[in-house]
Design a protein around this motif. Structure first.
Motif, PDB file in Angstrom:
ATOM      1  N   ALA A  32       0.830  -1.205   0.000  1.00 35.96           N
ATOM      2  CA  ALA A  32       0.000   0.000   0.000  1.00 35.96           C
ATOM      3  C   ALA A  32       0.862   1.251   0.000  1.00 35.96           C
ATOM      4  CB  ALA A  32      -0.924  -0.003   1.215  1.00 35.96           C
ATOM      5  N   GLU A  33       1.916   1.250   0.799  1.00 34.57           N
ATOM      6  CA  GLU A  33       2.813   2.408   0.864  1.00 34.57           C
ATOM      7  C   GLU A  33       3.397   2.719  -0.513  1.00 34.57           C
ATOM      8  OE1 GLU A  33       7.247   3.081   2.637  1.00 34.57           O
ATOM      9  OE2 GLU A  33       5.755   2.317   4.051  1.00 34.57           O
ATOM     10  N   GLN A  34       3.875   1.703  -1.197  1.00 34.08           N
ATOM     11  CA  GLN A  34       4.464   1.897  -2.530  1.00 34.08           C
ATOM     12  C   GLN A  34       3.450   2.481  -3.504  1.00 34.08           C
ATOM     13  OE1 GLN A  34       5.746  -2.100  -3.317  1.00 34.08           O
ATOM     14  NE2 GLN A  34       7.637  -1.906  -2.134  1.00 34.08           N
ATOM     15  N   LEU A  35       2.241   1.960  -3.465  1.00 34.69           N
ATOM     16  CA  LEU A  35       1.199   2.425  -4.385  1.00 34.69           C
ATOM     17  C   LEU A  35       0.719   3.827  -4.033  1.00 34.69           C
ATOM     18  CD1 LEU A  35      -0.781  -0.920  -4.664  1.00 34.69           C
ATOM     19  CD2 LEU A  35       0.433   0.215  -6.535  1.00 34.69           C
ATOM     20  N   PHE A  36       0.541   4.099  -2.751  1.00 39.47           N
ATOM     21  CA  PHE A  36       0.089   5.426  -2.333  1.00 39.47           C
ATOM     22  C   PHE A  36       1.093   6.495  -2.713  1.00 39.47           C
ATOM     23  CE2 PHE A  36      -2.524   3.528   1.427  1.00 39.47           C
ATOM     24  CZ  PHE A  36      -3.491   3.102   0.532  1.00 39.47           C
ATOM     25  N   GLU A  72      -4.682   3.928   9.039  1.00 38.69           N
ATOM     26  CA  GLU A  72      -4.442   4.101  10.467  1.00 38.69           C
ATOM     27  C   GLU A  72      -3.316   3.183  10.940  1.00 38.69           C
ATOM     28  OE1 GLU A  72      -8.223   3.448  12.247  1.00 38.69           O
ATOM     29  OE2 GLU A  72      -9.098   5.297  11.428  1.00 38.69           O
ATOM     30  N   ALA A  73      -3.309   1.947  10.447  1.00 33.66           N
ATOM     31  CA  ALA A  73      -2.244   1.005  10.798  1.00 33.66           C
ATOM     32  C   ALA A  73      -0.903   1.472  10.236  1.00 33.66           C
ATOM     33  CB  ALA A  73      -2.582  -0.388  10.278  1.00 33.66           C
ATOM     34  N   MET A  74      -0.934   2.025   9.032  1.00 33.32           N
ATOM     35  CA  MET A  74       0.293   2.543   8.438  1.00 33.32           C
ATOM     36  C   MET A  74       0.825   3.734   9.228  1.00 33.32           C
ATOM     37  SD  MET A  74      -0.651   2.270   4.365  1.00 33.32           S
ATOM     38  CE  MET A  74       0.846   3.131   3.852  1.00 33.32           C
ATOM     39  N   GLY A  75      -0.091   4.556   9.758  1.00 32.15           N
ATOM     40  CA  GLY A  75       0.330   5.675  10.590  1.00 32.15           C
ATOM     41  C   GLY A  75       1.022   5.198  11.852  1.00 32.15           C
ATOM     42  N   GLN A  76       0.485   4.149  12.448  1.00 30.03           N
ATOM     43  CA  GLN A  76       1.100   3.592  13.644  1.00 30.03           C
ATOM     44  C   GLN A  76       2.478   3.022  13.321  1.00 30.03           C
ATOM     45  OE1 GLN A  76      -1.305   0.680  15.655  1.00 30.03           O
ATOM     46  NE2 GLN A  76       0.269   0.174  17.158  1.00 30.03           N
ATOM     47  N   ARG A  77       2.581   2.332  12.180  1.00 31.23           N
ATOM     48  CA  ARG A  77       3.879   1.767  11.790  1.00 31.23           C
ATOM     49  C   ARG A  77       4.886   2.873  11.511  1.00 31.23           C
ATOM     50  NH1 ARG A  77       5.443  -1.999   6.555  1.00 31.23           N
ATOM     51  NH2 ARG A  77       4.933  -0.078   5.437  1.00 31.23           N
ATOM     52  N   TYR A  78       4.430   3.955  10.872  1.00 31.30           N
ATOM     53  CA  TYR A  78       5.319   5.083  10.593  1.00 31.30           C
ATOM     54  C   TYR A  78       5.893   5.638  11.891  1.00 31.30           C
ATOM     55  CZ  TYR A  78       6.897   9.727   9.145  1.00 31.30           C
ATOM     56  OH  TYR A  78       7.659  10.852   8.927  1.00 31.30           O
ATOM     57  N   ILE A 122       0.746  11.346   3.826  1.00 32.66           N
ATOM     58  CA  ILE A 122      -0.249  10.385   3.361  1.00 32.66           C
ATOM     59  C   ILE A 122      -0.966   9.743   4.539  1.00 32.66           C
ATOM     60  CG2 ILE A 122      -0.490   8.073   2.354  1.00 32.66           C
ATOM     61  CD1 ILE A 122       1.540   8.939   0.212  1.00 32.66           C
ATOM     62  N   VAL A 123      -0.213   9.307   5.533  1.00 30.42           N
ATOM     63  CA  VAL A 123      -0.832   8.539   6.622  1.00 30.42           C
ATOM     64  C   VAL A 123      -1.418   9.412   7.725  1.00 30.42           C
ATOM     65  CG1 VAL A 123       0.611   6.518   6.206  1.00 30.42           C
ATOM     66  CG2 VAL A 123       1.376   8.248   7.850  1.00 30.42           C
ATOM     67  N   TYR A 124      -1.067  10.710   7.744  1.00 32.64           N
ATOM     68  CA  TYR A 124      -1.574  11.570   8.796  1.00 32.64           C
ATOM     69  C   TYR A 124      -2.494  12.685   8.299  1.00 32.64           C
ATOM     70  CZ  TYR A 124       1.761   9.462  12.029  1.00 32.64           C
ATOM     71  OH  TYR A 124       2.471   8.593  12.804  1.00 32.64           O
ATOM     72  N   LEU A 125      -1.957  13.592   7.513  1.00 35.29           N
ATOM     73  CA  LEU A 125      -2.626  14.872   7.289  1.00 35.29           C
ATOM     74  C   LEU A 125      -4.043  14.794   6.731  1.00 35.29           C
ATOM     75  CD1 LEU A 125       0.327  17.111   6.096  1.00 35.29           C
ATOM     76  CD2 LEU A 125      -0.602  16.817   8.381  1.00 35.29           C
ATOM     77  N   PRO A 126      -4.274  14.178   5.582  1.00 35.37           N
ATOM     78  CA  PRO A 126      -5.616  14.300   4.984  1.00 35.37           C
ATOM     79  C   PRO A 126      -6.657  13.382   5.599  1.00 35.37           C
ATOM     80  CG  PRO A 126      -3.916  13.673   3.363  1.00 35.37           C
ATOM     81  CD  PRO A 126      -3.372  13.431   4.719  1.00 35.37           C
ATOM     82  N   HIS A 127      -6.241  12.394   6.371  1.00 38.14           N
ATOM     83  CA  HIS A 127      -7.171  11.321   6.678  1.00 38.14           C
ATOM     84  C   HIS A 127      -7.610  11.240   8.139  1.00 38.14           C
ATOM     85  CE1 HIS A 127      -6.235   9.982   2.657  1.00 38.14           C
ATOM     86  NE2 HIS A 127      -4.972  10.114   2.963  1.00 38.14           N
ATOM     87  N   HIS A 128      -6.663  11.141   9.047  1.00 42.37           N
ATOM     88  CA  HIS A 128      -7.101  10.912  10.410  1.00 42.37           C
ATOM     89  C   HIS A 128      -6.185  11.557  11.440  1.00 42.37           C
ATOM     90  CE1 HIS A 128      -4.081   7.777   9.809  1.00 42.37           C
ATOM     91  NE2 HIS A 128      -3.914   7.783  11.114  1.00 42.37           N
ATOM     92  N   ARG A 129      -5.427  12.530  11.039  1.00 44.68           N
ATOM     93  CA  ARG A 129      -4.481  13.097  11.986  1.00 44.68           C
ATOM     94  C   ARG A 129      -5.201  13.784  13.147  1.00 44.68           C
ATOM     95  NH1 ARG A 129       0.067  17.834  11.120  1.00 44.68           N
ATOM     96  NH2 ARG A 129       1.178  17.439  13.051  1.00 44.68           N
ATOM     97  N   ASP A 130      -4.772  13.417  14.313  1.00 45.06           N
ATOM     98  CA  ASP A 130      -5.280  14.024  15.533  1.00 45.06           C
ATOM     99  C   ASP A 130      -4.108  14.727  16.194  1.00 45.06           C
ATOM    100  OD1 ASP A 130      -6.267  14.725  17.969  1.00 45.06           O
ATOM    101  OD2 ASP A 130      -6.855  12.698  18.584  1.00 45.06           O
ATOM    102  N   ARG A 131      -4.210  16.051  16.361  1.00 44.34           N
ATOM    103  CA  ARG A 131      -3.096  16.805  16.915  1.00 44.34           C
ATOM    104  C   ARG A 131      -2.765  16.373  18.345  1.00 44.34           C
ATOM    105  NH1 ARG A 131      -1.283  20.811  13.841  1.00 44.34           N
ATOM    106  NH2 ARG A 131      -2.560  21.511  12.095  1.00 44.34           N
ATOM    107  N   GLU A 135       0.410   9.096  18.140  1.00 40.80           N
ATOM    108  CA  GLU A 135       1.724   9.210  17.498  1.00 40.80           C
ATOM    109  C   GLU A 135       2.482  10.429  18.004  1.00 40.80           C
ATOM    110  OE1 GLU A 135      -1.238  11.459  15.213  1.00 40.80           O
ATOM    111  OE2 GLU A 135      -1.175   9.342  15.757  1.00 40.80           O
ATOM    112  N   ARG A 136       1.808  11.554  18.131  1.00 40.44           N
ATOM    113  CA  ARG A 136       2.451  12.767  18.633  1.00 40.44           C
ATOM    114  C   ARG A 136       2.842  12.594  20.094  1.00 40.44           C
ATOM    115  NH1 ARG A 136       0.897  17.822  20.864  1.00 40.44           N
ATOM    116  NH2 ARG A 136       2.094  19.590  20.040  1.00 40.44           N
ATOM    117  N   HIS A 137       1.961  11.989  20.858  1.00 44.46           N
ATOM    118  CA  HIS A 137       2.227  11.776  22.275  1.00 44.46           C
ATOM    119  C   HIS A 137       3.461  10.899  22.468  1.00 44.46           C
ATOM    120  CE1 HIS A 137       1.470  11.094  26.545  1.00 44.46           C
ATOM    121  NE2 HIS A 137       1.626   9.803  26.312  1.00 44.46           N
ATOM    122  N   ALA A 138       3.614   9.858  21.653  1.00 46.40           N
ATOM    123  CA  ALA A 138       4.743   8.942  21.790  1.00 46.40           C
ATOM    124  C   ALA A 138       6.069   9.647  21.508  1.00 46.40           C
ATOM    125  CB  ALA A 138       4.564   7.759  20.845  1.00 46.40           C
ATOM    126  N   ILE A 139       6.090  10.492  20.485  1.00 49.62           N
ATOM    127  CA  ILE A 139       7.315  11.213  20.146  1.00 49.62           C
ATOM    128  C   ILE A 139       7.652  12.230  21.223  1.00 49.62           C
ATOM    129  CG2 ILE A 139       8.363  12.790  18.470  1.00 49.62           C
ATOM    130  CD1 ILE A 139       6.700  11.322  16.311  1.00 49.62           C
TER     131      ILE A 139
END
Length: 207
Positions: A32-36, A72-78, A122-131, A135-139
């Motif tokens: 999916a990453e390659q295609l996206f 969402e899973a790709m965002g977690q993996r990222y 791709i995995v955050y901004l347009p789809h489901h990013r929560d400020r 992911e932000r909390h972990a970093i």
């Protein structure tokens, strides 16, 4: 005549008929990453993804209910991969050298973000990013741990570690966005500038 199974035959390891779930899951996300990245999310279908991953469509739905859930899973993996690269970079520093760990964390964050911003968006901004998402909390938690460790070692005094971490995180993103938007910009100079400002913010020595 009954075939006799030799001892060698008995000791041969059995080849699994199917791949482990974590391997299959990773392959689906990689496809999916390659295609996206090549086509965009909207132009990529689930059929495209399973064809690239060489699995049946039913396999996709075994792991994901929709393309959105896949994102969402790709965002977690990222985020996990991002954190792993930061962890590896900072662990290369001296065990108690929290000042250098902070510097390395900032520099590595900017470089990794610049390298991977297309996938990040791709995995955050347009789809489901929560400020205020995980992911932000972990970093921020990883950065805050460095700041608190440095404070316990007597390198600096923080008014509030969480706020300091957010300011450094915002500065890192601002410089990375500047590098992405202006490829002709002096990346090394920008990284050096934000690093020095963050050092002054926590009261560390000049590096």
């Amino acid at each position: 005549m009954r075939h006799r199974t030799s001892q060698c035959d008995q000791e041969l390891p059995r080849v699994p008929r199917t791949k482990p779930a974590e391997v299959r899951l990773d392959e689906l996300m990689t496809a999916a990453e390659q295609l996206f990245l090549a086509r965009g999310v909207a132009s990529t279908t689930i059929s495209d993804i399973v064809e690239r991953a060489q699995v049946a469509k039913g396999t996709f739905y075994h792991y994901f209910e929709s393309k959105q859930q896949l994102l969402e899973a790709m965002g977690q993996r990222y985020t996990e991969q991002f954190l792993e690269r930061l962890e590896q970079a900072t662990h290369a520093c001296g065990h108690d050298d929290w000042e250098q760990r902070l510097v390395v964390w900032i520099r590595t964050s900017i470089r990794v973000y610049v390298e991977t911003w297309k996938l990040h968006d791709i995995v955050y901004l347009p789809h489901h990013r929560d400020r205020h998402g995980q992911e932000r909390h972990a970093i921020l938690a990883q950065l805050e741990d460095i700041l608190l460790s440095g404070e316990r070692a007597g390198l600096w005094q923080l008014v509030q570690a969480s706020v300091t971490a957010q300011l450094i995180y915002a500065g890192m993103h601002a410089v990375a966005d500047e590098v992405i938007a202006s490829p002709q910009a002096d990346q090394q100079a920008l990284i050096a500038s934000v690093t020095e400002l963050c050092k002054r913010l926590v009261g560390g020595r000049r590096i």
